[in-house]
Write an enzyme that holds these catalytic residues in place. Structure first.
Site, mmCIF file in Angstrom:
data_model
loop_
_atom_site.group_PDB
_atom_site.id
_atom_site.type_symbol
_atom_site.label_atom_id
_atom_site.label_comp_id
_atom_site.label_asym_id
_atom_site.label_seq_id
_atom_site.Cartn_x
_atom_site.Cartn_y
_atom_site.Cartn_z
ATOM 1 N N LYS A 160 0.858 -1.194 0.000
ATOM 2 C CA LYS A 160 0.000 0.000 0.000
ATOM 3 C C LYS A 160 0.891 1.241 0.000
ATOM 4 C CE LYS A 160 -4.373 1.101 2.271
ATOM 5 N NZ LYS A 160 -5.122 0.911 3.522
HETATM 6 O O1 G3P Z 1 -9.523 2.149 4.401
HETATM 7 C C1 G3P Z 1 -9.253 3.416 4.907
HETATM 8 C C2 G3P Z 1 -9.846 3.556 6.235
HETATM 9 O O2 G3P Z 1 -9.165 2.786 7.189
HETATM 10 C C3 G3P Z 1 -10.074 4.925 6.690
HETATM 11 O O3 G3P Z 1 -11.292 4.884 7.302
HETATM 12 O O4 G3P Z 1 -13.068 5.652 8.751
HETATM 13 O O5 G3P Z 1 -10.671 6.319 9.217
HETATM 14 O O6 G3P Z 1 -11.903 7.285 7.299
HETATM 15 P P1 G3P Z 1 -11.757 6.103 8.203
#
Ligand code: G3P
Length: 215
Positions: free
Chosen positions: A87
């Site tokens: 990644k």
């Molecule tokens: O896949 C990306 C994710 O982990 C981010 O999610 O909810 O922190 O925006 P969030």
């Protein structure tokens, strides 16, 4: 559409795997920290532990931000297990690293995508996946689904094989919208996947069937 789980929590990964619908896992440094995974050796071991649970791609993120550092880290991650996808953040050196990895046959997931232009650049560099963060766009009053739709149109126009991996998914409606728009993958918290199970009419109907079966 493929379902990935967005966590480094082994119990949740196992629960999703046992459900029989899991196609892969995404992690990031914040998710690893949330599980208290510290130190390089522990982090690498944790990725291998995840690979042993799931039959599918497991995204492991580099923390370097320069080309040489990303290449060094990414090569070490890719050697850990054949399921590992490296990644890489959407930055200039990240695009160079994606190009380098794609020429070497190492699969990549370009993360922190917030515009169609970023996704196009990552696809041109040969990314296996692009990760548009839909929930974080919603957080700043921008419809994350428009980004999924735009990337789908662009990739289809030119036949890019890069897969759209909808990330920052927060709830089941995000998953349904992604499926309608043709995202290849949605990476979700376990709660969003399990929420797809629920409907009050299902509960009511089942209760009625079970009651009638006793008659
Ligand atoms: O896949 C990306 C994710 O982990 C981010 O999610 O909810 O922190 O925006 P969030």
């Amino acid at each position: 559409m493929k379902f990935f789980i967005d966590t480094a929590n082994l119990a949740q990964i196992k629960e999703a795997q046992d459900l029989g619908v899991l196609d892969g896992v995404t992690t990031n440094p914040s998710l690893m920290a949330k599980e208290g995974i510290k130190g390089q050796d522990n982090i690498l071991k944790h990725y291998v532990d995840i690979c042993k649970i799931v039959d599918g791609d497991v995204s492991a993120e580099v923390i370097s931000t320069d080309f040489e550092g990303m290449v060094r880290e990414g090569e070490a991650l890719a050697e850990l297990h054949p399921q590992i996808v490296v990644k890489i953040p959407m930055i200039k050196d990240g695009i160079k690293a994606i190009k380098y990895f794609s020429e070497k046959g190492i699969r990549t997931n370009c993360t922190l995508i917030f515009s169609a232009g970023q996704a196009l650049l990552a696809a041109k560099a040969g990314a296996t996946y692009v990760s548009p963060f839909i929930g974080r766009l919603d957080d700043v009053s921008t419809d994350g689904m428009i980004l999924i739709e735009d990337i789908r149109i662009i990739f289809d126009n030119y036949g890019y094989e890069t897969q759209i991996l909808a990330a920052s998914v927060r709830h089941p409606i995000h998953i349904i919208q992604c499926a309608k728009l043709g995202a290849d993958v949605a990476t979700c918290p376990l709660s969003a996947i399990l929420a797809l199970l629920n409907h009050p009419l299902t509960d009511k109907g089942l209760a009625q069937f079970l009651a009638d079966a006793k008659k």
